[in-house]
Design a protein around this motif. Structure first.
Motif, PDB file in Angstrom:
ATOM      1  N   ALA B 110      -2.860 -10.643 -23.748  1.00  0.00           N
ATOM      2  CA  ALA B 110      -3.724 -11.729 -23.287  1.00  0.00           C
ATOM      3  C   ALA B 110      -2.879 -12.886 -22.779  1.00  0.00           C
ATOM      4  CB  ALA B 110      -4.634 -12.186 -24.426  1.00  0.00           C
ATOM      5  N   PHE B 111      -1.795 -13.163 -23.487  1.00  0.00           N
ATOM      6  CA  PHE B 111      -0.874 -14.243 -23.124  1.00  0.00           C
ATOM      7  C   PHE B 111      -0.266 -13.971 -21.744  1.00  0.00           C
ATOM      8  CE2 PHE B 111       2.714 -17.124 -24.350  1.00  0.00           C
ATOM      9  CZ  PHE B 111       1.968 -18.118 -24.940  1.00  0.00           C
ATOM     10  N   ALA B 112       0.221 -12.734 -21.568  1.00  0.00           N
ATOM     11  CA  ALA B 112       0.864 -12.360 -20.306  1.00  0.00           C
ATOM     12  C   ALA B 112      -0.136 -12.432 -19.163  1.00  0.00           C
ATOM     13  CB  ALA B 112       1.439 -10.956 -20.422  1.00  0.00           C
ATOM     14  N   LEU B 113      -1.351 -11.935 -19.434  1.00  0.00           N
ATOM     15  CA  LEU B 113      -2.391 -11.975 -18.413  1.00  0.00           C
ATOM     16  C   LEU B 113      -2.701 -13.417 -18.031  1.00  0.00           C
ATOM     17  CD1 LEU B 113      -4.403  -9.934 -17.041  1.00  0.00           C
ATOM     18  CD2 LEU B 113      -6.062 -10.733 -18.717  1.00  0.00           C
ATOM     19  N   ALA B 114      -2.751 -14.291 -19.028  1.00  0.00           N
ATOM     20  CA  ALA B 114      -3.075 -15.686 -18.792  1.00  0.00           C
ATOM     21  C   ALA B 114      -1.985 -16.346 -17.954  1.00  0.00           C
ATOM     22  CB  ALA B 114      -3.263 -16.411 -20.120  1.00  0.00           C
ATOM     23  N   ILE B 115      -0.719 -16.067 -18.281  1.00  0.00           N
ATOM     24  CA  ILE B 115       0.368 -16.678 -17.510  1.00  0.00           C
ATOM     25  C   ILE B 115       0.332 -16.145 -16.077  1.00  0.00           C
ATOM     26  CG2 ILE B 115       2.882 -16.753 -17.241  1.00  0.00           C
ATOM     27  CD1 ILE B 115       3.129 -16.905 -20.216  1.00  0.00           C
ATOM     28  N   ALA B 116       0.190 -14.825 -15.954  1.00  0.00           N
ATOM     29  CA  ALA B 116       0.245 -14.204 -14.631  1.00  0.00           C
ATOM     30  C   ALA B 116      -0.849 -14.736 -13.717  1.00  0.00           C
ATOM     31  CB  ALA B 116       0.118 -12.691 -14.763  1.00  0.00           C
ATOM     32  N   LEU B 117      -2.004 -15.068 -14.264  1.00  0.00           N
ATOM     33  CA  LEU B 117      -3.112 -15.507 -13.411  1.00  0.00           C
ATOM     34  C   LEU B 117      -3.264 -17.020 -13.338  1.00  0.00           C
ATOM     35  CD1 LEU B 117      -5.845 -12.826 -14.105  1.00  0.00           C
ATOM     36  CD2 LEU B 117      -4.367 -13.098 -12.121  1.00  0.00           C
ATOM     37  N   SER B 118      -3.007 -17.719 -14.449  1.00  0.00           N
ATOM     38  CA  SER B 118      -3.308 -19.156 -14.433  1.00  0.00           C
ATOM     39  C   SER B 118      -2.336 -19.920 -13.545  1.00  0.00           C
ATOM     40  CB  SER B 118      -3.308 -19.713 -15.846  1.00  0.00           C
ATOM     41  OG  SER B 118      -2.039 -19.575 -16.423  1.00  0.00           O
ATOM     42  N   PHE B 119      -1.062 -19.465 -13.465  1.00  0.00           N
ATOM     43  CA  PHE B 119      -0.101 -20.203 -12.635  1.00  0.00           C
ATOM     44  C   PHE B 119      -0.478 -20.176 -11.166  1.00  0.00           C
ATOM     45  CE2 PHE B 119       3.671 -21.766 -14.996  1.00  0.00           C
ATOM     46  CZ  PHE B 119       3.124 -21.612 -16.247  1.00  0.00           C
ATOM     47  N   PRO B 120      -0.607 -18.985 -10.562  1.00  0.00           N
ATOM     48  CA  PRO B 120      -0.985 -19.003  -9.141  1.00  0.00           C
ATOM     49  C   PRO B 120      -2.323 -19.683  -8.899  1.00  0.00           C
ATOM     50  CG  PRO B 120      -0.787 -16.742 -10.000  1.00  0.00           C
ATOM     51  CD  PRO B 120      -0.318 -17.646 -11.067  1.00  0.00           C
ATOM     52  N   LEU B 121      -3.298 -19.488  -9.795  1.00  0.00           N
ATOM     53  CA  LEU B 121      -4.612 -20.096  -9.576  1.00  0.00           C
ATOM     54  C   LEU B 121      -4.535 -21.611  -9.670  1.00  0.00           C
ATOM     55  CD1 LEU B 121      -6.989 -17.697 -11.578  1.00  0.00           C
ATOM     56  CD2 LEU B 121      -6.617 -17.837  -9.114  1.00  0.00           C
ATOM     57  N   GLY B 122      -3.793 -22.118 -10.656  1.00  0.00           N
ATOM     58  CA  GLY B 122      -3.676 -23.561 -10.839  1.00  0.00           C
ATOM     59  C   GLY B 122      -2.983 -24.208  -9.659  1.00  0.00           C
ATOM     60  N   VAL B 123      -1.887 -23.605  -9.211  1.00  0.00           N
ATOM     61  CA  VAL B 123      -1.133 -24.178  -8.085  1.00  0.00           C
ATOM     62  C   VAL B 123      -1.961 -24.099  -6.807  1.00  0.00           C
ATOM     63  CG1 VAL B 123       0.912 -23.890  -6.634  1.00  0.00           C
ATOM     64  CG2 VAL B 123       1.096 -23.671  -9.124  1.00  0.00           C
ATOM     65  N   PHE B 124      -2.652 -22.977  -6.628  1.00  0.00           N
ATOM     66  CA  PHE B 124      -3.491 -22.844  -5.435  1.00  0.00           C
ATOM     67  C   PHE B 124      -4.571 -23.928  -5.417  1.00  0.00           C
ATOM     68  CE2 PHE B 124      -7.427 -21.419  -3.496  1.00  0.00           C
ATOM     69  CZ  PHE B 124      -6.993 -21.015  -2.234  1.00  0.00           C
ATOM     70  N   ALA B 125      -5.204 -24.128  -6.566  1.00  0.00           N
ATOM     71  CA  ALA B 125      -6.283 -25.113  -6.622  1.00  0.00           C
ATOM     72  C   ALA B 125      -5.755 -26.505  -6.315  1.00  0.00           C
ATOM     73  CB  ALA B 125      -6.940 -25.074  -8.007  1.00  0.00           C
ATOM     74  N   ALA B 126      -4.549 -26.810  -6.801  1.00  0.00           N
ATOM     75  CA  ALA B 126      -4.004 -28.150  -6.580  1.00  0.00           C
ATOM     76  C   ALA B 126      -3.603 -28.335  -5.123  1.00  0.00           C
ATOM     77  CB  ALA B 126      -2.808 -28.364  -7.500  1.00  0.00           C
ATOM     78  N   THR B 127      -2.956 -27.315  -4.560  1.00  0.00           N
ATOM     79  CA  THR B 127      -2.484 -27.480  -3.177  1.00  0.00           C
ATOM     80  C   THR B 127      -3.629 -27.363  -2.178  1.00  0.00           C
ATOM     81  OG1 THR B 127      -1.911 -25.137  -3.203  1.00  0.00           O
ATOM     82  CG2 THR B 127      -0.126 -26.694  -3.614  1.00  0.00           C
ATOM     83  N   HIS B 128      -4.766 -26.819  -2.604  1.00  0.00           N
ATOM     84  CA  HIS B 128      -5.929 -26.751  -1.704  1.00  0.00           C
ATOM     85  C   HIS B 128      -7.054 -27.598  -2.279  1.00  0.00           C
ATOM     86  CE1 HIS B 128      -3.527 -23.219  -0.787  1.00  0.00           C
ATOM     87  NE2 HIS B 128      -4.100 -23.190   0.416  1.00  0.00           N
ATOM     88  N   LYS B 129      -6.692 -28.820  -2.684  1.00  0.00           N
ATOM     89  CA  LYS B 129      -7.654 -29.684  -3.358  1.00  0.00           C
ATOM     90  C   LYS B 129      -8.959 -29.814  -2.571  1.00  0.00           C
ATOM     91  CE  LYS B 129      -6.677 -34.106  -3.701  1.00  0.00           C
ATOM     92  NZ  LYS B 129      -6.337 -35.458  -4.151  1.00  0.00           N
TER      93      LYS B 129
END
Lengths: 526, 320
Positions: B110-129
């Motif tokens: 669950a931890f690995a899945l969370a890291i693998a998905l939350s990083f790209p999603l978080g950065v994408f959301a911020a850079t495409h505010k």
């Protein structure tokens, strides 16, 4: 580039994981069932959870046993005699019986079982009746003689019905070692199956015992899965991963009946729901207790909350069993008679409409277990019915530890009504429930008579029932005991639970009744 | 002279020991005030006679006052004796150890899945505010965060296991199977259910943290000197955005050990959460206290690791 490979790899793994597996459901010759709790101990004398007995029932045998028709039949014994004074019981053991490790069963095992059950250094949880034994002799390897301290009628039910454990495995151990023995996880028994694997909180695998003394089991393996969530258990059944789901919750019954792969078997469970009336203040007056029984809409609870999956109750003896007093009929729902009884008892309505006597209001708080949604619903039906006859009530639901614990409603010296389920099984022994010697003084004290019921005739009858070996006489005594239960209303009998076992259509030879199931060696799967 | 980091760790370790003793004392006290007790299970079993309960009370030492039992327990821990479970009679450490593989496997997935998905999603959301993608992700993470675990778990079961029959309903293995693929098939649903909450919350934290860093002067400077956008993001923005996430992860470390009781119950996963829940329900004090002590230790260690990671991420942070 690297990312691309990694991504492709993940996709492949996912795709592989999502492919349907070839053989969904238990393999032929395998029977899978499920329990909610992790079994605590497979030594029947050390176990405290129901989940443990749901495994040990396949592993151990007793001298005599109750079959699924409710008849006593010989198991490890072939017969017995009782002396005229009722003090000496001699059993003949079945010759040629072997334990699942190949060792022969002898009378030394039966004697050791008594020694174990009375060993003060062992954390014994089940020992009913063993303390009545003065000595045990083993004149030959196949005969065992129990000498009692006093005539004790429940002897056959309790001692002849108790599991025999192996002396050759446990005998050499000290009490402290028995508490921690590997036997507690991997027992050796004489039953049709033996535990071959126990993965805690996951499953227990039992395999057919090659030395079993009756016919060889038709199943190769019996798997008891451990899954706490009831919805998941139902999903396991629907996905075809179970052969048996015992006691389907009433709310899911209709949906399960519609499954083409499942047959539902209905039978009366020897467990009843009750309202315990704690006799501290006004509840000490029998008229108040009778009035509350008249004011409790039992038929409506059976119809609307239990959806018909319950039967009327009138005493603590299961109605289709040999001990039930069939003359008794439940009090109907009759608010007018309830009001009349309370008026006769001297209660008058106060300004707020609540009955009062001597300046004190008739307040009886209702409590139940928060873990039992059906009982919580019943509580919500009972409270307004009681209010309608002028009884003030509050409703509470709590955990078992809070409800029955020292800070709970039973020990504050005030009237209270507690709704929960109980049952002594199909046997009549109910002494700890009604005898005034079993009124506990606090939450940690011995005794089940927490309603504080006290009646000299009842005490005398219960003492006499234990001493009376004559069957006809015993029946008469228990009939009178039930009349007193009904007349004095120490508790309100709400209903008997009905069990519905969901059985996969591929299973053959499985039947269940109030008294138990068909022998597991006769079960098979196609 | 001693290295400042070593003495910092030594000081923190000393504080941790005192804290652990306090934690254990308070929990032991609270446990004893809680209604019921280890014998409550027996008290309501028609098969257990009242006389037997009295004998059990003495055998388990429950006739002594709670502080006496606490001191005996603490003395045992100091000498490395963790005691035996009241219910199974087995050594507490053995019961915990056998749960570790299943617990780590589920929690790390669950931890690995969370890291693998939350990083790209978080950065994408911020850079495409405030783009539609960002809005969709916001909606999705609030939905995922608000959704009850048990409901989502049961829905997955109904669809994937009951209707489509492409995954097993529950458990860790097909009975008798030890293949990796079989394990993976059993891991998919619980891992997803458990990881989803972290994906939702971490990606939200990362989004706001990245947004904050994007507005910093040094990011403008890096852009002004002509650094490619991707490099600005990876070298300057992301690294500086990690501090709050690292704190969250550090605080989540003990969860890896403690397991996830709802997910484990729904999917019949033999993890630590169920072990401790039943210990709690049965008032199995030795088992309950061992779990609590290890969990509290990991919380403290996780905190320390997070503090140390700050220094690695931000050279301005020093330990004295």
């Amino acid at each position: 580039m690297n990312k691309g490979i990694a991504l492709a790899g993940i996709c492949c793994l996912l795709a592989a994981a999502l492919l349907p597996s070839a053989g969904a459901g238990p393999a032929p010759g395998t029977f899978a069932t499920v329990v909610s709790e992790n079994p605590d101990n497979f030594n029947p004398y050390l176990a405290s959870l129901l989940a443990s007995s749901q495994v040990t029932r396949y592993v151990f045998n007793s001298l005599y046993t109750i079959n699924y028709k409710g008849e006593w039949e010989p198991a490890l014994a072939t017969g017995y005699t009782v002396s005229r004074d009722g003090l000496t019981w001699t059993f003949t053991l079945r010759p040629g019986v072997r334990w699942s490790d190949g060792e022969p069963l002898t009378s030394a095992d039966a004697k050791f079982t008594w020694q174990l059950a009375t060993n003060k250094d062992v954390h014994i949880t089940y020992a009913s009746g063993f303390d009545k034994i003065a000595s045990v002799d083993t004149p030959t390897p196949v005969s065992i003689v129990y000498r009692l301290k006093e005539p004790y009628a429940p002897f056959r039910d309790q001692i002849a019905g108790a599991a025999i454990v192996p002396q050759h495995v446990l005998g050499p151990l000290s009490g402290e070692q028995i508490n921690r023995a590997p036997f507690n996880q991997k027992p050796v028994g004489t039953g049709p199956f033996a535990v071959s694997e126990f993965v805690t909180d996951d499953h227990v695998t039992l395999t057919a015992n090659p030395y079993y003394w009756r016919s060889r089991p038709r199943l190769q393996r019996l798997i008891v899965r451990i899954v706490p969530d009831r919805n998941t258990q139902v999903n396991l059944l629907r996905a075809g991963e179970l052969s048996l789901l015992a006691s389907v919750p009433p709310a899911q019954l209709e949906e399960i009946r519609r499954l083409p792969t499942v047959v539902v078997k209905r039978y009366l469970s020897p467990v009843y729901a009750l309202i315990q009336l704690d006799e501290y203040e006004f509840l000490r007056d029998v008229r108040v207790r009778q009035a509350l029984d008249f004011a409790t809409p039992k038929a409506s609870i059976i119809k609307n909350i239990m959806k018909g999956q319950a039967e009327p109750a009138v005493s603590d003896m299961v109605p289709n069993g040999p001990w039930a007093n069939r003359q008794l009929k439940p009090r109907p729902y009759d608010p007018a008679r309830a009001r009349q009884l309370l008026a006769d008892a001297g209660f008058r309505p106060g300004p707020d409409g609540v009955l009062a006597k001597g300046g004190r209001r008739l307040l009886i708080p209702l409590w139940t277990l928060s873990s039992q949604p059906l009982l919580v619903q019943a509580l919500q039906l009972i409270a307004p019915a009681w209010r309608s006859i002028g009884v003030a009530t509050e409703t509470h639901s709590a955990s078992a530890a809070a409800l029955f614990g020292q800070n709970g409603p039973q020990w504050n010296g005030r009237d209270a009504a507690l709704i929960f389920g109980w049952g002594q099984g199909v046997l009549p022994q109910n002494r700890i429930n009604w005898h005034s010697a079993y009124i506990p003084k606090d939450a940690n004290a011995p005794g089940e008579n927490a309603e504080r019921y006290s009646n000299l005739e009842m005490d005398r009858l219960l003492d006499e029932a234990d001493r009376t070996v004559d069957e006809a006489r015993r029946h008469a005594i228990y009939n009178r005991i039930q009349e007193l239960e009904f007349r004095d209303v120490p508790i309100i009998f709400l209903f008997w639970f009905v069990s519905n076992d969901a059985v996969a259509a591929s299973v053959q030879g499985y039947e269940a009744t109030t008294f138990g199931a068909t022998p597991p060696e006769e079960w098979s799967t196609r | 002279m001693e290295h400042p980091l070593t003495s910092y760790i030594a000081r923190r370790a000393g504080q941790a020991c005192i804290l652990l003793v306090l934690v254990s004392l308070v929990s032991y006290g609270i446990m004893n005030v809680a209604p019921g007790g280890p014998l409550a299970v027996y008290l309501h079993n028609p098969q257990v006679t009242p006389e037997k309960i009295e004998v059990l009370r003495v055998q388990l030492g429950l006739d002594r006052p709670w502080y006496g039992r606490y001191l005996a327990w603490l003395g045992g821990i100091a000498r490395g004796h963790w005691g035996y479970s009241y219910y199974t009679g087995r050594p507490v450490l053995e019961m915990i150890a056998e749960r570790l593989p299943a617990t780590f496997l589920l929690m790390l997935s669950a931890f690995a899945l969370a890291i693998a998905l939350s990083f790209p999603l978080g950065v994408f959301a911020a850079t495409h505010k405030y783009s539609w993608g960002d809005n969709l992700l916001s909606l999705g993470s609030f939905f995922a965060w608000a959704m009850p675990t048990f409901w989502f778990g049961l829905m997955l079961q109904l669809i994937l296991a009951v209707r489509l029959r492409i995954l097993p309903v529950a458990g860790m293995h097909e009975i008798g199977s030890t293949s990796f693929l079989d394990l993976l098939r059993h891991l998919v649903m619980p891992g997803l259910v458990l990881g989803l909450g972290s994906i939702a919350s971490w990606s939200r934290y990362l989004r706001s943290s990245v947004l904050e860093v994007l507005g910093q002067d040094y990011v403008r400077t890096a852009r002004a000197k002509g650094m490619p956008g991707r490099r600005v993001l990876n070298r300057h923005v992301l690294r500086n955005s990690l501090i709050p996430i690292v704190t969250l992860m550090g605080l989540d470390l003990h969860v890896l050990f403690g397991g996830a009781v709802i997910t484990e119950s729904i999917f019949g996963w033999p993890g630590m959460g169920r072990l401790f829940l039943s210990a709690l329900n049965n008032r199995d004090y030795p088992l309950q206290m061992a779990g609590l002590l290890i969990s509290a230790s990991l919380l403290i260690v996780g905190n320390l690791l997070a503090d140390l990671a700050y220094a690695a991420l931000d050279p301005r942070i020093r330990y004295e």
